[in-house]
Design a protein around this motif. Structure first.
Motif, PDB file in Angstrom:
ATOM      1  N   HIS A   1      -0.407 -40.653  13.587  1.00 40.48           N
ATOM      2  CA  HIS A   1      -0.686 -39.251  13.913  1.00 40.48           C
ATOM      3  C   HIS A   1      -0.564 -38.440  12.630  1.00 40.48           C
ATOM      4  O   HIS A   1       0.420 -38.576  11.903  1.00 40.48           O
ATOM      5  N   GLN A   2      -1.560 -37.601  12.368  1.00 35.94           N
ATOM      6  CA  GLN A   2      -1.630 -36.891  11.094  1.00 35.94           C
ATOM      7  C   GLN A   2      -1.728 -35.381  11.309  1.00 35.94           C
ATOM      8  O   GLN A   2      -2.385 -34.928  12.241  1.00 35.94           O
ATOM      9  N   ILE A   3      -1.083 -34.639  10.420  1.00 34.56           N
ATOM     10  CA  ILE A   3      -1.214 -33.179  10.382  1.00 34.56           C
ATOM     11  C   ILE A   3      -1.961 -32.848   9.096  1.00 34.56           C
ATOM     12  O   ILE A   3      -1.522 -33.205   7.999  1.00 34.56           O
ATOM     13  N   TRP A   4      -3.075 -32.178   9.264  1.00 35.19           N
ATOM     14  CA  TRP A   4      -3.932 -31.790   8.144  1.00 35.19           C
ATOM     15  C   TRP A   4      -3.939 -30.269   8.009  1.00 35.19           C
ATOM     16  O   TRP A   4      -3.708 -29.552   8.977  1.00 35.19           O
ATOM     17  N   ALA A   5      -4.272 -29.797   6.822  1.00 33.97           N
ATOM     18  CA  ALA A   5      -4.402 -28.354   6.597  1.00 33.97           C
ATOM     19  C   ALA A   5      -5.438 -28.105   5.509  1.00 33.97           C
ATOM     20  O   ALA A   5      -5.687 -28.963   4.659  1.00 33.97           O
ATOM     21  N   ARG A   6      -6.013 -26.913   5.568  1.00 39.59           N
ATOM     22  CA  ARG A   6      -6.909 -26.481   4.490  1.00 39.59           C
ATOM     23  C   ARG A   6      -6.071 -25.612   3.566  1.00 39.59           C
ATOM     24  O   ARG A   6      -5.550 -24.575   3.962  1.00 39.59           O
ATOM     25  N   HIS A   7      -5.926 -26.083   2.339  1.00 39.74           N
ATOM     26  CA  HIS A   7      -5.093 -25.419   1.336  1.00 39.74           C
ATOM     27  C   HIS A   7      -5.940 -25.238   0.083  1.00 39.74           C
ATOM     28  O   HIS A   7      -6.406 -26.221  -0.500  1.00 39.74           O
ATOM     29  N   SER A   8      -6.204 -23.997  -0.310  1.00 38.49           N
ATOM     30  CA  SER A   8      -7.041 -23.684  -1.476  1.00 38.49           C
ATOM     31  C   SER A   8      -8.415 -24.339  -1.354  1.00 38.49           C
ATOM     32  O   SER A   8      -8.903 -24.989  -2.285  1.00 38.49           O
ATOM     33  N   ASN A   9      -9.032 -24.199  -0.177  1.00 37.35           N
ATOM     34  CA  ASN A   9     -10.365 -24.723   0.129  1.00 37.35           C
ATOM     35  C   ASN A   9     -10.459 -26.251   0.014  1.00 37.35           C
ATOM     36  O   ASN A   9     -11.534 -26.797  -0.196  1.00 37.35           O
ATOM     37  N   THR A  10      -9.332 -26.919   0.168  1.00 35.00           N
ATOM     38  CA  THR A  10      -9.301 -28.381   0.145  1.00 35.00           C
ATOM     39  C   THR A  10      -8.525 -28.872   1.356  1.00 35.00           C
ATOM     40  O   THR A  10      -7.456 -28.347   1.658  1.00 35.00           O
ATOM     41  N   ASP A  11      -9.077 -29.870   2.045  1.00 31.17           N
ATOM     42  CA  ASP A  11      -8.370 -30.458   3.181  1.00 31.17           C
ATOM     43  C   ASP A  11      -7.332 -31.440   2.656  1.00 31.17           C
ATOM     44  O   ASP A  11      -7.668 -32.362   1.892  1.00 31.17           O
ATOM     45  N   ILE A  12      -6.086 -31.233   3.055  1.00 32.93           N
ATOM     46  CA  ILE A  12      -5.007 -32.098   2.588  1.00 32.93           C
ATOM     47  C   ILE A  12      -4.219 -32.640   3.779  1.00 32.93           C
ATOM     48  O   ILE A  12      -4.078 -31.976   4.805  1.00 32.93           O
ATOM     49  N   LEU A  13      -3.729 -33.840   3.622  1.00 38.24           N
ATOM     50  CA  LEU A  13      -2.876 -34.462   4.628  1.00 38.24           C
ATOM     51  C   LEU A  13      -1.448 -34.002   4.363  1.00 38.24           C
ATOM     52  O   LEU A  13      -0.876 -34.309   3.324  1.00 38.24           O
ATOM     53  N   LEU A  14      -0.891 -33.248   5.316  1.00 40.83           N
ATOM     54  CA  LEU A  14       0.466 -32.741   5.150  1.00 40.83           C
ATOM     55  C   LEU A  14       1.510 -33.767   5.555  1.00 40.83           C
ATOM     56  O   LEU A  14       2.535 -33.920   4.895  1.00 40.83           O
ATOM     57  N   PHE A  15       1.252 -34.471   6.666  1.00 37.61           N
ATOM     58  CA  PHE A  15       2.268 -35.354   7.223  1.00 37.61           C
ATOM     59  C   PHE A  15       1.590 -36.402   8.095  1.00 37.61           C
ATOM     60  O   PHE A  15       0.602 -36.115   8.764  1.00 37.61           O
ATOM     61  N   ALA A  16       2.133 -37.618   8.076  1.00 41.25           N
ATOM     62  CA  ALA A  16       1.613 -38.695   8.921  1.00 41.25           C
ATOM     63  C   ALA A  16       2.775 -39.565   9.380  1.00 41.25           C
ATOM     64  O   ALA A  16       3.693 -39.844   8.613  1.00 41.25           O
ATOM     65  N   THR A  17       2.725 -39.967  10.656  1.00 39.35           N
ATOM     66  CA  THR A  17       3.751 -40.853  11.223  1.00 39.35           C
ATOM     67  C   THR A  17       3.173 -41.588  12.419  1.00 39.35           C
ATOM     68  O   THR A  17       2.190 -41.154  13.008  1.00 39.35           O
ATOM     69  N   ARG A  18       3.821 -42.691  12.785  1.00 41.13           N
ATOM     70  CA  ARG A  18       3.467 -43.416  14.004  1.00 41.13           C
ATOM     71  C   ARG A  18       4.381 -43.034  15.157  1.00 41.13           C
ATOM     72  O   ARG A  18       4.156 -43.442  16.281  1.00 41.13           O
ATOM     73  N   ASP A  19       5.399 -42.262  14.882  1.00 47.66           N
ATOM     74  CA  ASP A  19       6.365 -41.830  15.895  1.00 47.66           C
ATOM     75  C   ASP A  19       5.807 -40.605  16.620  1.00 47.66           C
ATOM     76  O   ASP A  19       5.808 -39.497  16.076  1.00 47.66           O
ATOM     77  N   LYS A  20       5.334 -40.807  17.854  1.00 46.94           N
ATOM     78  CA  LYS A  20       4.692 -39.725  18.598  1.00 46.94           C
ATOM     79  C   LYS A  20       5.643 -38.577  18.899  1.00 46.94           C
ATOM     80  O   LYS A  20       5.260 -37.418  18.836  1.00 46.94           O
ATOM     81  N   LEU A  21       6.872 -38.906  19.244  1.00 47.88           N
ATOM     82  CA  LEU A  21       7.846 -37.873  19.585  1.00 47.88           C
ATOM     83  C   LEU A  21       8.144 -36.988  18.379  1.00 47.88           C
ATOM     84  O   LEU A  21       8.117 -35.759  18.467  1.00 47.88           O
ATOM     85  N   ARG A  22       8.387 -37.605  17.244  1.00 51.14           N
ATOM     86  CA  ARG A  22       8.671 -36.834  16.026  1.00 51.14           C
ATOM     87  C   ARG A  22       7.449 -36.021  15.612  1.00 51.14           C
ATOM     88  O   ARG A  22       7.562 -34.857  15.228  1.00 51.14           O
ATOM     89  N   PHE A  23       6.271 -36.621  15.702  1.00 48.58           N
ATOM     90  CA  PHE A  23       5.042 -35.899  15.371  1.00 48.58           C
ATOM     91  C   PHE A  23       4.890 -34.653  16.240  1.00 48.58           C
ATOM     92  O   PHE A  23       4.580 -33.579  15.741  1.00 48.58           O
ATOM     93  N   GLY A  24       5.113 -34.803  17.538  1.00 48.23           N
ATOM     94  CA  GLY A  24       4.974 -33.673  18.451  1.00 48.23           C
ATOM     95  C   GLY A  24       5.939 -32.555  18.122  1.00 48.23           C
ATOM     96  O   GLY A  24       5.584 -31.371  18.164  1.00 48.23           O
ATOM     97  N   LYS A  25       7.166 -32.903  17.802  1.00 47.34           N
ATOM     98  CA  LYS A  25       8.161 -31.882  17.444  1.00 47.34           C
ATOM     99  C   LYS A  25       7.750 -31.135  16.179  1.00 47.34           C
ATOM    100  O   LYS A  25       7.851 -29.909  16.101  1.00 47.34           O
ATOM    101  N   ILE A  26       7.301 -31.880  15.179  1.00 46.49           N
ATOM    102  CA  ILE A  26       6.923 -31.250  13.908  1.00 46.49           C
ATOM    103  C   ILE A  26       5.676 -30.393  14.074  1.00 46.49           C
ATOM    104  O   ILE A  26       5.619 -29.258  13.588  1.00 46.49           O
ATOM    105  N   TYR A  27       4.683 -30.897  14.788  1.00 49.44           N
ATOM    106  CA  TYR A  27       3.445 -30.127  14.949  1.00 49.44           C
ATOM    107  C   TYR A  27       3.697 -28.850  15.746  1.00 49.44           C
ATOM    108  O   TYR A  27       3.191 -27.775  15.398  1.00 49.44           O
TER     109      TYR A  27
END
Length: 157
Positions: free
Chosen positions: A118-144
Motif C-alpha cells: 500500500h502506497q501513499i503518493w503526493a504531488r510535490h513541486s510538480n513531481t509525483d513522489i512516493l511518500l510511504f509504502a508498507t504491506r501492513d494494512k492497519l498501519r497504512f490506514g492509520k497513517i493515511y
C-alpha cells in the motif's frame, strides 16, 4: 502543533509529514492519494501457502479415511469398535482443533501483513513522489487517515 500519528518511522503533524529522514511541509503537498503497489514475491508466497494449508488438511482427512478402510472391523466385537471410534473421534478432534487454530492464526496474520504493498503518493513541486509504502494494512490506514486529518486541519487554519 497537533500530532495526528507517530511511530518509530513516521510522524504526521499539523505542520508536516516526516517519513524516516524525509520531511515534507503539508503546504508543499499539492495532491495526496493512495494506490496499491504490485503484488510481489511475498504476496505470491502467501497465496501459495494458503493453498498448501488447504491441501494439507484435505490430505490428512483423505489419509485417515484410507487408513480406516484398511482395518478389518469384523474380527472385533462391537464394544471394542465403539470405544476405538470414540477415542479416535476425541483424538482427531483435539488434533484438528490445534491444527485449525494454527491455520486460522496464520491466515489472520497474512491478512494483517498482506501481500500487496500500500502506497501513499503526493504531488510535490510538480513531481509525483512516493511518500510511504508498507504491506501492513492497519498501519497504512492509520497513517493515511492521519495525513487526511492533518491536511484538513491545515486547510481550515
Amino acid at each position: 502543533m497537533t500530532t495526528f500519528y507517530r511511530d518509530n518511522a513516521v510522524y504526521v503533524g499539523s505542520d508536516g509529514l516526516q517519513v524516516e529522514d524525509q520531511a515534507y511541509r503539508l503546504s508543499d503537498l499539492e495532491l495526496v492519494w493512495h494506490r496499491r503497489g504490485p503484488r510481489g514475491a511475498p504476496g505470491v508466497a502467501l497465496i501459495a501457502g494458503r493453498f498448501l494449508l488447504i491441501f494439507a488438511v484435505l490430505g490428512g482427512i483423505a489419509a485417515a479415511g484410507a487408513a480406516m478402510r484398511g482395518i478389518d472391523f469384523e474380527s472385533y466385537d462391537s464394544g471394542t469398535i465403539l470405544a476405538g471410534a470414540v477415542a479416535g473421534v476425541v483424538l482427531a478432534g483435539t488434533i484438528g482443533l490445534f491444527l485449525v487454530e494454527g491455520v486460522i492464526t496464520l491466515i489472520e496474520r497474512s491478512y494483517e501483513k498482506g501481500g500487496v504493498e500500500h502506497q501513499i503518493w503526493a504531488r510535490h513541486s510538480n513531481t509525483d513522489i512516493l511518500l510511504f509504502a508498507t504491506r501492513d494494512k492497519l498501519r497504512f490506514g492509520k497513517i493515511y487517515r492521519a495525513l487526511q486529518r492533518a491536511i484538513e486541519h491545515s486547510e481550515a487554519a
